[in-house]
Write a protein that holds these residues in place. Structure first.
Motif, PDB file in Angstrom:
ATOM      1  N   GLY A  72       8.861  -2.516  -1.019  1.00 10.79           N
ATOM      2  CA  GLY A  72       9.818  -3.405  -0.372  1.00 10.79           C
ATOM      3  C   GLY A  72      10.645  -4.140  -1.402  1.00 10.79           C
ATOM      4  O   GLY A  72      10.657  -3.802  -2.593  1.00 10.79           O
ATOM      5  N   SER A  73      11.313  -5.184  -0.950  1.00 13.63           N
ATOM      6  CA  SER A  73      12.218  -5.917  -1.840  1.00 13.63           C
ATOM      7  C   SER A  73      11.482  -6.590  -2.995  1.00 13.63           C
ATOM      8  O   SER A  73      12.054  -6.837  -4.059  1.00 13.63           O
ATOM      9  CB  SER A  73      12.988  -6.980  -1.041  1.00 13.63           C
ATOM     10  N   SER A  74      10.199  -6.885  -2.808  1.00 13.26           N
ATOM     11  CA  SER A  74       9.438  -7.553  -3.872  1.00 13.26           C
ATOM     12  C   SER A  74       8.567  -6.571  -4.665  1.00 13.26           C
ATOM     13  O   SER A  74       7.629  -6.974  -5.347  1.00 13.26           O
ATOM     14  CB  SER A  74       8.557  -8.653  -3.266  1.00 13.26           C
ATOM     15  N   GLY A  75       8.851  -5.279  -4.565  1.00 14.63           N
ATOM     16  CA  GLY A  75       8.100  -4.279  -5.305  1.00 14.63           C
ATOM     17  C   GLY A  75       7.103  -3.553  -4.416  1.00 14.63           C
ATOM     18  O   GLY A  75       7.345  -3.344  -3.223  1.00 14.63           O
ATOM     19  N   TYR A  76       5.973  -3.188  -4.999  1.00 17.90           N
ATOM     20  CA  TYR A  76       4.963  -2.408  -4.274  1.00 17.90           C
ATOM     21  C   TYR A  76       3.833  -3.306  -3.811  1.00 17.90           C
ATOM     22  O   TYR A  76       3.370  -4.179  -4.555  1.00 17.90           O
ATOM     23  CB  TYR A  76       4.409  -1.297  -5.172  1.00 17.90           C
ATOM     24  N   GLU A  77       3.401  -3.068  -2.584  1.00 17.70           N
ATOM     25  CA  GLU A  77       2.220  -3.755  -2.080  1.00 17.70           C
ATOM     26  C   GLU A  77       1.195  -2.718  -1.671  1.00 17.70           C
ATOM     27  O   GLU A  77       1.511  -1.777  -0.922  1.00 17.70           O
ATOM     28  CB  GLU A  77       2.542  -4.669  -0.908  1.00 17.70           C
ATOM     29  N   LEU A  78      -0.017  -2.847  -2.190  1.00 19.26           N
ATOM     30  CA  LEU A  78      -1.112  -1.921  -1.887  1.00 19.26           C
ATOM     31  C   LEU A  78      -2.169  -2.647  -1.079  1.00 19.26           C
ATOM     32  O   LEU A  78      -2.562  -3.772  -1.420  1.00 19.26           O
ATOM     33  CB  LEU A  78      -1.755  -1.398  -3.175  1.00 19.26           C
ATOM     34  N   GLN A  79      -2.604  -1.992  -0.015  1.00 16.63           N
ATOM     35  CA  GLN A  79      -3.772  -2.467   0.713  1.00 16.63           C
ATOM     36  C   GLN A  79      -4.970  -1.711   0.152  1.00 16.63           C
ATOM     37  O   GLN A  79      -4.977  -0.477   0.136  1.00 16.63           O
ATOM     38  CB  GLN A  79      -3.621  -2.204   2.212  1.00 16.63           C
ATOM     39  N   THR A  80      -5.963  -2.448  -0.312  1.00 18.25           N
ATOM     40  CA  THR A  80      -7.145  -1.820  -0.902  1.00 18.25           C
ATOM     41  C   THR A  80      -8.405  -2.374  -0.252  1.00 18.25           C
ATOM     42  O   THR A  80      -8.358  -3.378   0.471  1.00 18.25           O
ATOM     43  CB  THR A  80      -7.234  -2.072  -2.429  1.00 18.25           C
ATOM     44  N   SER A  81      -9.520  -1.727  -0.541  1.00 24.70           N
ATOM     45  CA  SER A  81     -10.798  -2.190   0.005  1.00 24.70           C
ATOM     46  C   SER A  81     -11.226  -3.523  -0.602  1.00 24.70           C
ATOM     47  O   SER A  81     -12.189  -4.139  -0.140  1.00 24.70           O
ATOM     48  CB  SER A  81     -11.878  -1.126  -0.241  1.00 24.70           C
ATOM     49  N   PRO A 134      12.182   4.256  -7.803  1.00 26.90           N
ATOM     50  CA  PRO A 134      12.062   3.271  -8.892  1.00 26.90           C
ATOM     51  C   PRO A 134      10.696   2.582  -8.920  1.00 26.90           C
ATOM     52  O   PRO A 134      10.160   2.182  -7.884  1.00 26.90           O
ATOM     53  CB  PRO A 134      13.176   2.261  -8.567  1.00 26.90           C
ATOM     54  N   GLY A 135      10.132   2.497 -10.128  1.00 27.03           N
ATOM     55  CA  GLY A 135       8.865   1.809 -10.309  1.00 27.03           C
ATOM     56  C   GLY A 135       7.638   2.630  -9.974  1.00 27.03           C
ATOM     57  O   GLY A 135       6.517   2.133 -10.108  1.00 27.03           O
ATOM     58  N   LEU A 136       7.813   3.883  -9.583  1.00 24.30           N
ATOM     59  CA  LEU A 136       6.680   4.748  -9.239  1.00 24.30           C
ATOM     60  C   LEU A 136       6.567   5.849 -10.293  1.00 24.30           C
ATOM     61  O   LEU A 136       7.505   6.633 -10.486  1.00 24.30           O
ATOM     62  CB  LEU A 136       6.868   5.363  -7.851  1.00 24.30           C
ATOM     63  N   TYR A 137       5.427   5.909 -10.980  1.00 22.02           N
ATOM     64  CA  TYR A 137       5.215   6.815 -12.106  1.00 22.02           C
ATOM     65  C   TYR A 137       4.077   7.793 -11.777  1.00 22.02           C
ATOM     66  O   TYR A 137       3.135   7.448 -11.059  1.00 22.02           O
ATOM     67  CB  TYR A 137       4.828   6.031 -13.357  1.00 22.02           C
TER      68      TYR A 137
END
Length: 410
Positions: free
Chosen positions: A146-155, A370-373
């Motif tokens: 999103g606009s603030s970068g990546y957000e991951l939902q994790t355990s 962008p920002g994904l490697y």
């Protein structure tokens, strides 16, 4: 009220294998706040089992100016930049700084003297030096941008970062946790994935057709093995191993990366010998069984099985016709056979195919998203047996970490 906002990092590396550990450690040492996550119970299982438990960690013969010699993919030249900027000598220097003893086996292959655990401890120490936060086991349930970068939902809760590195490997050896996570993330963000397939894998043959050779299981010998049309033919001089279901050993693992379903292999079972000439010479001076003469060049079990295929070969060499001797020599020196398949991902050392390199920067491994490697085995870069895939892991991780630092600290 407790704070439920996501934890923030500069970069999140998903996958604590060779590439992920190395990338996280370097990025951390370059001043980034890094989170490393992996769903498995144990860190770096592939390193742990590699090289018979000693870790074949690189290869001195790698020439980054000619990556197509030791790497394949839709664009084998893609890996040149990363390999040129982080060479086997660079990784060897790191190993030496950590005091890990090693030796060269053959053809430039370097192994630890003691245990793969030495290399795992080294990589964890590098992560420690970079202040890397390490969550394991930790499952990543979703990745959103999103606009603030990546957000991951994790355990272990939600986390946020402007950059995410996918270092989750391929599909090989699912029993140690291999999944298609990296391929799914690439597709989620509209990146093409080159069809994955098992590589560096034993080959199998039809049961009935293989019956004469199944009795040779466990037998190994040096051969020359080839596949492909004459102009594009690829060949290896390595050891071949007979199995109950087909063929394995370094020769077959190497050729399997190039073999395509339905195409033949060509095997010279006595490379360097002019068998036709030798057998005709033997006919003039020997009364031994043809199988016994043949056993001068190959293991006797193979000589017996081979001559057992034709009554014309089951006699003393001096009683065999010249034509029969020439046919035997020709078949032995150019054994053509078509595998019916492979032993699959459960026995494959690596996965060929993966994230299309056209979607990635060869300088930084950043994708068009962008920002994904993407680094290591998840990318469509596959090396030969003998330490080349680990060197790609180190080099791609190094290039990525440098790219992250240049972008995020600018």
């Amino acid at each position: 009220m407790p704070d439920t906002s996501p934890s923030s990092f500069d970069a999140i590396v998903i996958g604590a294998g060779a590439a992920g550990l190395f990338c996280a450690g370097i990025a951390g040492q370059l001043g980034l706040k890094v989170l490393l996550v992996d769903h498995a119970e144990k860190v770096a299982e592939k390193i742990r089992i590699s090289g018979g438990g000693r870790c074949n960690f690189t290869n001195r013969e790698l020439d980054p100016r000619q990556p197509h010699r030791h790497f394949l993919g839709e664009n084998p030249h893609f890996c040149r930049s990363a390999l040129a900027r982080y060479t086997p000598q660079d990784f060897i220097a790191l190993v030496q700084r950590h005091g890990i003893p090693f030796h060269e086996k053959h053809k430039g292959q370097l192994f630890g003297d003691r245990s793969s655990e030495d290399f795992i401890r080294m990589l964890l120490a590098e992560c420690g030096a970079g202040g890397v936060t390490h969550w394991q086991p930790c499952t990543v349930q979703s990745v959103r941008h999103g606009s603030s970068g990546y957000e991951l939902q994790t355990s272990r809760g939600a986390v946020r970062a402007p950059a995410v590195v996918i270092a989750t490997g391929g599909l090989s050896i699912p029993k140690i946790g291999a999944t298609d996570f990296g391929h799914r993330i690439a597709q989620q963000f509209g990146l093409r994935v080159v069809q994955p397939r098992p590589a560096l894998v034993p080959l199998t043959f039809d049961g009935e057709a293989w019956a004469p050779f199944a009795q040779l299981a466990g037998l190994a010998l040096p051969v020359r093995i080839a596949t492909g049309q004459k102009k594009e033919r690829i060949a290896f001089d390595e050891d071949l191993l007979f199995t109950h279901r087909g063929l394995s050993g370094p020769a077959v693992l190497q050729i399997s990366s190039y073999w395509r379903e339905g195409t033949p292999l060509l095997v010279d079972l006595a490379p360097g010998a002019d068998l036709a000439h030798e057998l005709l010479q033997a006919k003039a001076r020997s009364r031994k069984l043809l199988a016994n003469e043949l056993a001068q060049w190959v293991p006797s079990r193979l000589a017996d099985a081979w001559t057992g295929q034709d009554p014309a070969w089951q006699r003393p060499v001096n009683e065999a016709g010249d034509k029969a001797l020439q046919q035997l020599a020709q078949r032995f020196s150019a054994w053509e056979l078509v595998p019916t398949g492979t032993e699959g991902y459960r026995k494959a050392e690596v996965t060929a195919g993966g994230v299309d390199t056209k979607a990635l920067s060869s300088q930084t491994l950043e994708s068009r998203q962008p920002g994904l490697y993407f680094i290591g085995e998840v990318v469509d870069v596959t090396g030969w047996l003998g330490g080349y895939n680990f060197q790609w892991a180190w080099a791609s991780a190094h290039a990525c970490a440098q790219g992250l630092a240049a972008t995020l600290r600018s």
